[in-house]
Design a protein around this motif. Structure first.
Motif, PDB file in Angstrom:
ATOM      1  N   THR B 214      -3.326   5.906   2.963  1.00 57.17           N
ATOM      2  CA  THR B 214      -4.188   7.018   2.043  1.00 57.17           C
ATOM      3  C   THR B 214      -4.297   6.034   0.793  1.00 57.17           C
ATOM      4  O   THR B 214      -4.927   6.090   0.476  1.00 57.17           O
ATOM      5  N   MET B 215      -3.230   4.568   1.033  1.00 54.00           N
ATOM      6  CA  MET B 215      -3.945   3.679  -0.483  1.00 54.00           C
ATOM      7  C   MET B 215      -4.604   2.403   0.490  1.00 54.00           C
ATOM      8  O   MET B 215      -4.892   2.368   0.633  1.00 54.00           O
ATOM      9  N   SER B 216      -5.028   2.007  -0.945  1.00 58.06           N
ATOM     10  CA  SER B 216      -5.660   0.682  -1.024  1.00 58.06           C
ATOM     11  C   SER B 216      -4.075  -0.481  -0.815  1.00 58.06           C
ATOM     12  O   SER B 216      -3.665  -0.187  -0.927  1.00 58.06           O
ATOM     13  N   ASP B 217      -4.888  -1.049  -0.339  1.00 55.70           N
ATOM     14  CA  ASP B 217      -4.653  -2.435  -0.015  1.00 55.70           C
ATOM     15  C   ASP B 217      -2.866  -3.025  -1.515  1.00 55.70           C
ATOM     16  O   ASP B 217      -2.531  -3.547  -0.676  1.00 55.70           O
ATOM     17  N   ASP B 218      -3.574  -2.984  -2.150  1.00 57.20           N
ATOM     18  CA  ASP B 218      -2.664  -3.337  -3.617  1.00 57.20           C
ATOM     19  C   ASP B 218      -1.586  -2.314  -3.842  1.00 57.20           C
ATOM     20  O   ASP B 218      -0.814  -3.306  -4.522  1.00 57.20           O
TER      21      ASP B 218
END
Ligand SMILES: Nc1nc2c(ncn2[C@@H]2O[C@H](COP(=O)(O)OP(=O)(O)O)[C@@H](O)[C@H]2O)c(=O)[nH]1
Ligand SMILES: Nc1nc2c(ncn2[C@@H]2O[C@H](COP(=O)(O)OP(=O)(O)O)[C@@H](O)[C@H]2O)c(=O)[nH]1
Ligand SMILES: [Mn+2]
Ligand SMILES: [Mn+2]
Lengths: 310, 310
Positions: B214-218
């Motif tokens: 669910t997380m973004s790339d960063d």
């Protein structure tokens, strides 16, 4: 002073990484350059070109990695002969390279990878993954705490300007790639000509990003092959014979033909992924990794180096 | 022979990576071990423990990286004093380490990263990214073509078995991590006791994978903090005082307290990502990278090393 207290008798070395610079005045500042060449074949023209470079030889270290193949055996013999000649004790300090390291490639880890992924990997992916492992072995074992620049120079680059090192360092970029062309005889026009060779220097495109976003973790895009149309602008096509040789362009992928890297980029961790990294591997994955580490990547479309033509 | 033709006069070195082994019989086979310690403080107990290790000292190289802080200045002075004593020319070859490299950390690249990502990065993320850069600088500049093993040993590990190197090498794993505990005085029971310290040795969980997806790339997940409940099984909790000290368990993340790595894993490219790599950084990201390179990662839940207690 970069190497303030080197006490060889006690085997203690101190290095201050903050005092180690990579500057546009590399030669003047006596910065150490490490030239790294993976080498499956030894070309006399590559060696002659290397010997013609005008950067002070006592500031240059060379590193080679030779594959464990029949070709590699032949290359190693020729390389050893050439190296012995230039490093002869009778030669002056100025005529010799500071250090030369020759690695014989380990192929075990690739074997095991091969076994595992034989079905998933295309031949191209396997070849590039193998090259990535070779480059990493070479890099990790030759870069020193005193290295300012790393010049990746493929062993089939047979012609560059004599001032290659000064020219590339002069741009003062973390990563900068020359444009790799090839000389050939144009049969139609009946004259010597040149043509683009390396298509791994490119700028990311919307289509490239779109394709990547649809891919699974283990898929890769390899530029320069026509099975995947990324419409990425390729530096090879930006060459302008009448343009300024110093023209710079920002890149997202690089090839390995002739790429100058500030050693800090590698020391921060930038290596050549043998696994898909943002769907890129080897030199193209390296460019992406440098960018993830916060560095910019450039190319010189009008600055040509030439690939061997068999 | 690993170093078949070392010609120091001509500054040419040949190495055959295929003949370089990392075996369970490391000492018997005279395998070179590189011990790497990032060091912000110098503890006498760390040094005393290091000197008590029974692996042949002439096969051990040491590498340190010291930050450019007031603490670092103090640590460097103490380290230099300790090093000079053991490497004294009056000591026998057997009493001395093969080589000691001390790096003073470069903080420029972190500064620039800091500027860029100040808002995005939590303090923890910044600290771990900084540590990753320090570990990479240390690794890239000290690992040689002859290195068989790299032992990551944090400078605040003050107690290990004397046979640490032999014990960890004996398991013959690409990456193997000891369980890091801490001695303390139990105020309730009024007795000396031990408690888990390092929570970075863990096994991936379905919930961990779900959160990551669910997380973004960063974004990153840092284990051992309670803001993200991953329900990952932590090796720290698997310690059994009555269990077999040789019990192995497979891990997906490791800490840096005491981790033995076959040098080929690093040479293939495994480093400490300072950027989110599968939402992991530093030692945890390293474990993931080793796995992406096709290596297995293990931990020894019943094999304890002890962290300093201030
Ligand atoms: N160590 C090593 N070098 C290789 C291997 N294959 C090619 N090379 C070298 O790596 C560089 C690039 O490889 P090459 O096959 O020319 O790639 P291309 O020009 O992009 O098609 C050249 O310097 C080759 O000599 C290999 O298996 N091992
Ligand atoms: N070079 C360097 N080492 C550091 C720095 N901060 C901590 N260390 C060292 O890195 C290791 C782990 O750091 P530490 O703060 O103890 O982490 P923790 O024990 O996981 O909380 C220890 O050996 C420290 O001495 C730093 O900024 N630079
Ligand atoms: Mn080529
Ligand atoms: Mn600690």
């Amino acid at each position: 002073d970069v190497i303030p207290r080197n006490l060889p008798n006690d085997h203690i070395s101190h290095y201050d990484l903050n005092k180690l610079a990579s500057t546009p005045m590399a030669a003047y500042n006596q910065e150490r350059v490490l030239i790294l060449s993976p080498m499956s074949r030894f070309y006399d023209e590559y060696w002659a070109n290397l010997l013609k470079l005008t950067y002070p030889r006592e500031l240059i270290e060379l590193g080679f990695i030779v594959p464990r193949t029949a070709d590699g055996d032949v290359a190693l013999k020729k390389l050893e002969k050439a190296v012995k000649l230039v490093q002869s004790p009778r030669n002056s300090k100025e005529a010799k390279f500071a250090k030369i390291t020759i690695l014989r490639q380990d192929n075990e880890s690739l074997q095991s990878q091969k076994e595992k992924d034989r079905h998933a990997l295309s031949v191209q992916k396997e070849r590039r993954a193998n090259m990535a492992l070779a480059r990493n072995s070479l890099l990790f074992t030759t870069i020193g705490p005193y290295t300012s620049w790393v010049l990746w120079l493929d062993a089939d680059i047979v012609e560059t300007p004599n001032t290659l090192i000064q020219d590339l360092a002069g741009h003062d970029k973390p990563v900068i790639s020359a444009n790799c062309y090839q000389r050939y005889f144009d049969d139609e026009k009946k004259e010597d000509s040149i043509r683009p060779y390396d298509f791994n220097n490119w700028v990311e495109s919307d289509e490239g990003l779109r394709i990547a976003s649809t891919m699974s973790d283990d898929d890769i895009i390899v530029e320069g092959y026509h099975d995947i149309a990324t419409y990425r602008p390729l530096m090879a096509h930006f060459y302008d014979p009448n343009g300024d040789v110093n023209t710079e362009m920002q890149l997202d992928g690089v090839g390995g033909a002739a790429v100058m890297v500030k050693a800090d980029v590698h020391r921060d961790g930038a290596m050549f992924p043998s696994f898909p990294f943002y769907h890129l591997i080897e030199t193209e994955g390296f460019a992406k990794m440098a960018k993830r580490l916060g560095y910019e990547v450039f190319g010189l479309p009008n600055y040509l180096v030439f690939h061997f033509n068999e």
